[in-house]
Scaffold this motif. Structure first.
Motif, short mmCIF file in Angstrom:
data_model
loop_
_atom_site.label_atom_id
_atom_site.label_comp_id
_atom_site.label_asym_id
_atom_site.label_seq_id
_atom_site.Cartn_x
_atom_site.Cartn_y
_atom_site.Cartn_z
N UNK A 88 42.98 53.03 47.90
CA UNK A 88 43.73 51.82 47.54
C UNK A 88 44.17 51.80 46.09
N UNK A 89 44.23 52.99 45.47
CA UNK A 89 44.85 53.11 44.15
C UNK A 89 43.95 52.83 42.97
N UNK A 90 42.64 52.79 43.17
CA UNK A 90 41.74 52.53 42.05
C UNK A 90 41.35 53.84 41.35
N UNK A 91 41.07 53.72 40.07
CA UNK A 91 40.59 54.85 39.27
C UNK A 91 39.16 54.54 38.85
N UNK A 92 38.24 55.46 39.14
CA UNK A 92 36.85 55.25 38.72
C UNK A 92 36.71 55.65 37.25
N UNK B 141 38.32 45.74 38.72
CA UNK B 141 39.28 44.95 37.95
C UNK B 141 40.67 45.36 38.40
N UNK B 142 41.58 44.36 38.51
CA UNK B 142 42.93 44.63 39.00
C UNK B 142 43.95 43.83 38.19
N UNK B 143 45.13 44.38 38.08
CA UNK B 143 46.24 43.71 37.41
C UNK B 143 47.36 43.38 38.39
N UNK C 162 44.54 35.96 46.66
CA UNK C 162 44.61 36.33 48.08
C UNK C 162 44.64 37.85 48.25
N UNK C 163 45.40 38.53 47.40
CA UNK C 163 45.46 39.99 47.48
C UNK C 163 44.12 40.62 47.11
N UNK C 164 43.47 40.06 46.10
CA UNK C 164 42.16 40.58 45.67
C UNK C 164 41.15 40.42 46.80
N UNK C 165 41.13 39.25 47.40
CA UNK C 165 40.18 38.98 48.49
C UNK C 165 40.45 39.89 49.69
N UNK D 29 41.01 37.73 58.30
CA UNK D 29 40.44 37.34 57.00
C UNK D 29 39.18 36.49 57.17
N UNK D 30 38.33 36.51 56.13
CA UNK D 30 37.14 35.68 56.15
C UNK D 30 37.54 34.21 55.95
#
Length: 502
Positions: free
Chosen positions: A164-168, A244-246, A251-254, A276-277
């Motif tokens: 999903x595009x994250x960098x560790x 952390x996201x920019x 809604x997108x984060x959840x 969705x929850x």
């Protein structure tokens, strides 16, 4: 190394053999769970981290090997070679219960003294003894299962967030002390005498820097340290999946976090969770459950009866209602026949959560209405109370009258306690988001407003005009992820506008 030591090379883990392996020659290694001597037959349950397999020794077994098996005791370390065969007496409780190994070679790699406690699941041994012999405690299957599950979750996290595009990013452990929710652990510096490093309570500032640097999506399996008093859900060091996201909204984060949990539940537990929850506003959670981390798997909801009792003759209720407080109650189905002594013991729970006492009304299954406070109510008030609480024979009403935060805390604690006491089923897992926490709270000690989460949380757009005029009415873009009454995650949308921050 095992082959050099034993002359045998492991081919299978103990939990692997099945009926499809019947006739195969295998080598297994592990710890003796128990030995059963039946005279002409000896059985040994051999255990490793994957499970248990039965080793069989009978009149076909070499006498020397049979003698070795006779001398085996619990926790001996063994290597065994033999042929997989179908068991005549099957054990449906374990995955390998349809087969056993007819042993042709047995090596005792290490003998053991009698262990201080049995190496079994759900051991009732005192925690102090378990910690003293932690290396034995870690052999217990239920402990190993938790560690293996954690390993799986971490692997899923790295794979899922990478996809999903994250960098560790690995952030520093020795840092400058920064104000957070608890005290820092301090580490003296050898290079700079008299100066100290702090261990991170979270990678907060560093992950913000990754956003400023344009990494856009950051992830870390982060070790955190907090010098605070121990509680059931607090400990000095812990690991969290830190994100952390920019350029996203809540809604997108959840949705991203829901996708991760859906995958964890499927791959680790084999359980399907629906997305969705549920989203529950903070105010609704407090009004109905008395808690911002509600267990929604059962009822026993809080009822606000302030309007019903505001003019009652029971002065405790009336004075609280007329001074801006609230009077609330819960209905415990099936507890109406409890003795007065049993009910009044519950007052200690109320007092532990800030109340001065606890009122109650019991409606017995034979139709009686028992309570020290009934005499203070008019017939109309009593009827309204029973209607609001949907009273039936066998019900027990428990009350709290105080400031909203205290009344909620009291009844939330009583609700959970009574659910346990009444053995109310809580099956499966309930995941939900509690959203729109208050932006501010009033600090009675400091006599000023303070941020409920942190002062960088974005105020709800519709409440921006209330910051000066009515701070306590301001909601925020903050959200906690709750599972079965426990907070398991959360976050906020941060202020990015300097003028709004000022």
């Amino acid at each position: 190394m095992a082959e050099v030591m034993t002359g045998l090379k492991r081919t299978h883990y103990c939990g692997e053999p099945r009926l499809s392996d019947v006739g195969k020659e295998v080598v297994v290694c592990g710890w003796a769970q128990r030995q059963r001597d039946l005279g002409q037959l000896i059985f040994i349950d051999l255990r490793d981290r994957t499970g248990i397999i039965q080793l069989a020794f009978d009149d076909h077994t070499d006498k020397e090997i049979f003698g070795k098996a006779f001398g085996v005791r619990a926790e001996f370390v063994l290597a065994a070679k033999g042929v997989v065969r179908e068991r005549s007496s099957k054990n449906k409780e374990i995955p390998t219960g349809e087969v056993e190994i007819e042993v042709t070679d047995l090596r005792v790699l290490s003998k053991s003294e009698t262990p201080p406690f049995e190496i079994t699941e759900d051991s009732k041994v005192k925690e102090e003894l378990r910690l003293k012999y932690r290396y034995l405690d870690l052999r217990r299957p239920d402990v190993q299962d938790k560690i293996i599950a954690r390993h799986k979750i971490v692997k899923i996290a790295r794979d899922y967030f990478d996809q999903n595009g994250f960098v560790e990013v690995e952030t520093p452990i020795l840092i400058k002390s920064t104000p957070e929710g608890a005290r820092d652990y301090l580490v003296p510096s050898r290079v700079f005498p008299g100066s100290f490093f702090a261990l991170p309570q979270s990678p907060q500032l560093y992950k913000q820097l990754t956003m400023l640097a344009g990494f856009d999506r950051y992830m870390q399996i982060a070790r955190c340290f907090r010098d605070e008093d121990l509680r059931a859900d607090r400990q000095p060091e812990f690991t969290q999946i830190d994100l952390e996201m920019s350029f996203l909204d809540e809604e997108q984060i959840q949705t991203i976090q829901e996708g991760f949990l859906q995958r964890v539940f499927q791959e680790v537990l084999g359980v399907e969770v629906q997305t969705p929850f549920q989203r529950m506003p903070w105010r609704e959670a407090m009004d109905r459950f008395g808690s911002d981390k509600p267990d929604v798997r059962f009822g026993m909801l809080l009822h606000d009866i302030t309007d019903i009792v505001k003019d009652t003759g029971f002065k405790v209720f009336a004075s609280v209602a007329q001074s801006g407080g609230v009077v609330k109650a819960i209905n415990v189905k099936g507890a109406g026949d409890w003795s007065r002594g049993e009910v009044e013991k519950l007052a200690s729970i109320a007092e532990a959560n800030g109340a001065k006492g606890m009122a109650w009304v019991a409606f017995t299954t034979d139709g009686q209405e028992k309570s020290p406070i009934k005499k203070f109510f008019t017939d109309e008030e009593w009827a309204a109370l029973k209607a609001e609480m949907e009273v039936e024979p066998g019900d027990l009403l428990l009350f709290a009258a105080d400031k909203p935060e205290i009344a909620n805390a009291v009844l939330s604690a009583l609700r959970l306690h009574m659910a346990d006491a009444m053995n109310i089923p809580r099956e499966g897992h309930a995941l939900l988001w509690v959203v729109n926490f208050p932006m501010f709270r009033y600090d009675e000690d400091e006599k000023k407003y303070a941020a409920e989460h942190h002062p960088f949380t974005h105020v709800l757009k519709e409440d921006l005009d209330k910051i000066e005029s009515d701070p306590l009415a301001c909601g925020s873009y903050s959200y906690d992820l709750v599972m079965d009454g426990f907070e398991v995650g959360g976050g906020t949308i941060r202020i990015h506008n300097a003028e709004e921050q000022r």
